[in-house]
Design a protein around this motif. Structure first.
Motif, short mmCIF file in Angstrom:
data_model
loop_
_atom_site.label_atom_id
_atom_site.label_comp_id
_atom_site.label_asym_id
_atom_site.label_seq_id
_atom_site.Cartn_x
_atom_site.Cartn_y
_atom_site.Cartn_z
N PRO A 148 -7.70 0.68 3.86
CA PRO A 148 -7.84 0.48 2.40
C PRO A 148 -8.84 -0.55 2.07
O PRO A 148 -9.04 -1.86 2.92
CB PRO A 148 -6.45 0.38 1.89
CG PRO A 148 -5.45 0.89 3.16
CD PRO A 148 -6.15 0.62 4.13
N MET A 178 0.87 -1.29 -0.01
CA MET A 178 -0.06 -0.09 -0.03
C MET A 178 0.79 1.24 0.08
O MET A 178 0.38 2.27 -0.27
CB MET A 178 -0.86 -0.11 1.08
CG MET A 178 -1.86 -1.14 1.29
SD MET A 178 -2.84 -1.40 -0.25
CE MET A 178 -3.59 0.18 -0.43
N GLY A 223 -3.90 0.35 -4.20
CA GLY A 223 -4.75 -0.85 -3.87
C GLY A 223 -5.40 -1.45 -4.72
O GLY A 223 -5.84 -2.86 -4.72
#
Length: 304
Positions: free
Chosen positions: A272, A1, A16
């Protein structure tokens, strides 16, 4: 990430997304179906974000940064980039008179967003059966009920005819009825048990796996064939630090694999999107379970 990019490589505008596509690609899926995403009128959504920013009591007073705070068009584009084939516009009233207006907005959103399952909502008030029927006749494919925010008893007699109508129509209802992240006046399994006793064919999808009353809601799913659960925020590091899933219940979760659906709470998540997927993967329940949860169960439920 946190990939590092050289000056000659343009940064990924949506970090992502590649990892998400790798996840479902490895499983041999054509994408994901996410039954718990939030789209609502912009001024309403901004009030929701403001509530999270202010650490409102229903958030448990937790720091809750909104990871995907963006304009509507960017949010829909982002889900498509993730490979989400179908999603929902989970929206909900917190007072009487609000649901019909929200349903009108959601119908318009579904018309201009064909990959969004036409979503509607309801509230215990006079006239609820009429506007629920109107939404069903307009093509609503899923309803959202939020017992915590609405602060109502789902077993309220005012809702009885509406539940009956939705049970008869076979339309799923994603319902936030567990007591996480903070308990409400009518959260928990008991009110839902009363609803299901009256309407055993009602297709309730218990949001967040019913956290923190995971096992009690599993019991209702084991008792009622049409009860399902969504994975929203479950098993993530954020939730495990607050309301950990009891590992003894993993075999029951595995056995309910045909009635568990992927949910994310996008865009209102403090991490995320890919983390939800990795959290499911690390349960170790196998690729067949993951394929069912992340795609196939919803395809069957909604006839996609």
């Amino acid at each position: 990430m946190n990939d590092h990019h050289t000056s000659s490589v343009a940064p990924d505008p949506h970090p992502g997304s590649a990892a998400i596509r790798r996840f479902w690609g490895r499983l041999g899926l054509p994408g994901l179906v996410d039954v718990h995403t939030h789209f609502m009128p912009e001024r309403v959504l901004r009030k929701v974000w403001g509530y999270f920013d202010a650490l409102g009591p229903l958030t448990g007073g937790l720091e809750w940064p909104i990871t995907y705070r963006a304009e509507e068009a960017e949010r829909t584009a982002l889900l498509r980039e993730f490979g989400v084939r179908a999603f929902t516009s989970m929206l909900y009233p917190h007072k009487p008179g609000m649901a019909p207006w929200l349903n009108g907005w959601a119908a318009d959103f579904a018309r201009r967003t064909p990959d969004c399952l036409h979503t509607a909502t309801l509230y215990p008030e006079p006239g609820v059966e009429a506007y629920v029927r109107e939404a069903v006749e307009a093509g609503a494919r899923v309803f959202k009920a939020h017992v915590q925010v609405g602060a109502y008893d789902p077993a309220d007699e005012l809702l009885d005819s509406a539940w009956g109508l939705l049970a008869e129509a076979g339309i799923p209802v994603v319902i936030h009825c567990g007591s996480g992240p903070a308990p409400g006046k009518h959260t928990g399994p008991e009110p839902i048990a009363h609803v299901l006793a009256r309407h055993p064919r009602l297709r309730l999808v218990v949001a967040h796996l019913g956290m923190p009353e995971y096992e009690e809601f599993f019991g209702l799913a084991e008792q009622y064939r049409e009860v399902r659960l969504d994975t929203t925020m479950a098993f993530t590091d954020f939730t495990e630090g607050l309301m950990p899933f009891p590992r003894r219940a993993l075999p029951r979760l595995a056995d309910l694999g045909d009635r568990v659906l992927l949910g994310s709470d996008f865009p209102n998540i403090p991490y995320p999107y890919v983390h939800q997927l990795h959290a499911l993967e690390r349960l170790g329940l196998g690729d067949e379970w993951l394929r069912a949860v992340c795609h196939d169960n919803a395809v069957e439920l909604f006839g996609l």
